[in-house]
Design an enzyme around this catalytic site. Structure first.
Site, short mmCIF file in Angstrom:
data_model
loop_
_atom_site.label_atom_id
_atom_site.label_comp_id
_atom_site.label_asym_id
_atom_site.label_seq_id
_atom_site.Cartn_x
_atom_site.Cartn_y
_atom_site.Cartn_z
N HIS A 126 0.82 -1.23 0.00
CA HIS A 126 0.00 0.00 0.00
C HIS A 126 0.84 1.27 0.00
CE1 HIS A 126 -3.39 -2.62 1.89
NE2 HIS A 126 -3.26 -2.83 0.61
N SER A 197 -6.91 -7.64 9.68
CA SER A 197 -8.31 -8.08 9.77
C SER A 197 -8.67 -8.91 8.54
CB SER A 197 -9.21 -6.86 9.87
OG SER A 197 -9.00 -5.99 8.77
N GLU A 223 -7.86 -11.28 17.74
CA GLU A 223 -9.24 -11.50 17.31
C GLU A 223 -9.29 -12.50 16.16
OE1 GLU A 223 -10.42 -8.55 19.93
OE2 GLU A 223 -11.76 -9.79 18.68
N1 APR Z 1 -0.99 -7.81 17.53
C1 APR Z 1 -1.58 -8.52 16.52
N2 APR Z 1 -2.76 -8.15 15.95
C2 APR Z 1 -3.37 -7.04 16.44
C3 APR Z 1 -2.82 -6.27 17.49
C4 APR Z 1 -1.57 -6.69 18.03
N3 APR Z 1 -0.96 -6.02 19.01
N4 APR Z 1 -3.67 -5.23 17.75
C5 APR Z 1 -4.71 -5.35 16.88
N5 APR Z 1 -4.53 -6.44 16.10
C6 APR Z 1 -5.38 -6.91 15.00
C7 APR Z 1 -6.85 -6.58 15.10
O1 APR Z 1 -7.55 -7.58 15.82
C8 APR Z 1 -7.28 -6.55 13.64
O2 APR Z 1 -7.66 -7.85 13.20
O3 APR Z 1 -4.94 -6.24 13.83
C9 APR Z 1 -6.00 -6.13 12.90
C10 APR Z 1 -6.01 -4.71 12.35
O4 APR Z 1 -6.97 -4.65 11.35
P1 APR Z 1 -7.20 -3.33 10.48
O5 APR Z 1 -7.28 -2.16 11.35
O6 APR Z 1 -8.35 -3.62 9.58
O7 APR Z 1 -5.86 -3.18 9.63
P2 APR Z 1 -5.39 -3.95 8.31
O8 APR Z 1 -5.88 -5.34 8.28
O9 APR Z 1 -3.95 -3.74 8.18
O10 APR Z 1 -6.14 -3.09 7.18
C11 APR Z 1 -5.88 -3.37 5.84
O11 APR Z 1 -7.09 -1.45 5.11
O12 APR Z 1 -7.53 0.62 5.79
C12 APR Z 1 -6.88 -0.08 4.84
O13 APR Z 1 -4.97 0.44 3.60
C13 APR Z 1 -5.42 0.22 4.89
O14 APR Z 1 -3.57 -1.31 4.92
C14 APR Z 1 -4.85 -1.06 5.46
C15 APR Z 1 -5.84 -2.11 5.02
#
Ligand code: APR
Length: 248
Positions: A126, A197, A223
């Site tokens: 990204h 996620s 999660e």
């Molecule tokens: N360790 C591991 N996992 C974690 C932690 C942690 N300390 N804290 C939170 N999480 C998990 C959450 O449970 C969730 O499943 O990380 C995930 C974060 O999810 P998102 O906020 O949806 O982020 P991501 O999956 O990277 O999003 C993908 O979406 O918004 C766009 O471009 C953006 O790259 C991003 C993409």
């Protein structure tokens, strides 16, 4: 006081790490959460900015309508990122790059923390919030080398306006990066999915690519996600606590 048996899962995973030919890791915002970088879908103050949800301000539509507003949002995000340091999950993954015959690190994060931890050749699906790209000639430059008062920054190569070098909602991924990641996913034998996620595509398709090729799939996330059901192992917890326990 009975001795607490360390879960065998860690020993089993260390064993798999010891014999792995090609380890592949896909990371998301969760890997940087313990560094203080808010995730996207975990609530918190970067999900809405000036009344706009992040997927509105961070979109191709906003870029076309109001480039200075997009810069303001990324200046704000860099303000947050500037105070964040890599955590033990980042440093563990950095160490892994020299621990296997082959290692691939793919991230959805634009925070640059993997590189700050010492990871090389990170496939940034990204883009990167610390980089700008010219809308005219495609010239790329580190934002820290540009005049912070000039918004949008002007390209030194052709004089056109520059944009954040980040994939915005409604945009395609940079050419070749996803294809490279998918090819490597299909060649790995051990795949870690850490802190995502797993709902944003095409990134979320990579673990299934590894699975199809017979790789052993491990999810690290407090999660459950849509990927949990296809994983061989899911470890519910924080990446910064779990990954260092896999030292082998
Ligand atoms: N360790 C591991 N996992 C974690 C932690 C942690 N300390 N804290 C939170 N999480 C998990 C959450 O449970 C969730 O499943 O990380 C995930 C974060 O999810 P998102 O906020 O949806 O982020 P991501 O999956 O990277 O999003 C993908 O979406 O918004 C766009 O471009 C953006 O790259 C991003 C993409």
């Amino acid at each position: 006081m009975p001795v607490k048996q360390e879960p065998n899962i860690y020993e089993e995973l260390r064993e798999r790490l010891r014999s792995a030919r090609h380890v592949f890791a896909l990371t998301g915002a969760g890997v940087s959460a313990e560094s203080g970088v808010p995730t996207f879908r975990g609530g918190g103050d970067t999900t809405v900015w000036k009344g706009m949800p992040f997927d509105v301000i961070s979109s191709a539509g906003m870029l076309a309508r109001d480039l200075p507003a997009v810069w303001e949002w990324f200046d704000y995000r860099r303000g947050v990122l500037g105070h964040c340091q890599p955590n033990a999950a980042h440093t563990t993954l950095a160490r892994w790059q020299d621990s296997f015959p082959r290692f691939t690190l793919v991230t959805q994060n634009v925070d640059g923390l993997h590189a700050a931890a010492g990871s090389r050749d990170v496939l940034e699906l990204h883009g990167n919030a610390w980089r700008a790209r010219c809308l005219g000639c495609g010239w790329r430059e580190d934002v820290r080398h540009l005049d912070a008062d000039e918004r949008p920054p002007v390209c030194r190569a052709c004089g056109e306006a520059m944009r954040p070098d980040v994939v915005l909602f409604g945009e395609m991924l940079p050419a070749g990066v996803f294809e490279e990641a998918a090819m490597r996913a299909s060649e790995c034998d051990l795949c870690f999915v850490v802190g995502t996620s797993a709902i944003v595509y095409p990134a979320a398709a990579l673990p299934a690519e590894a699975r199809r090729a017979g790789a052993y799939l491990v999810e690290v996330n407090p999660e459950p996600t849509p990927l949990s059901e296809i994983c061989d192992m899911t470890i519910r917890g924080l990446a910064g606590e779990i990954l260092p326990r896999l030292e082998f």
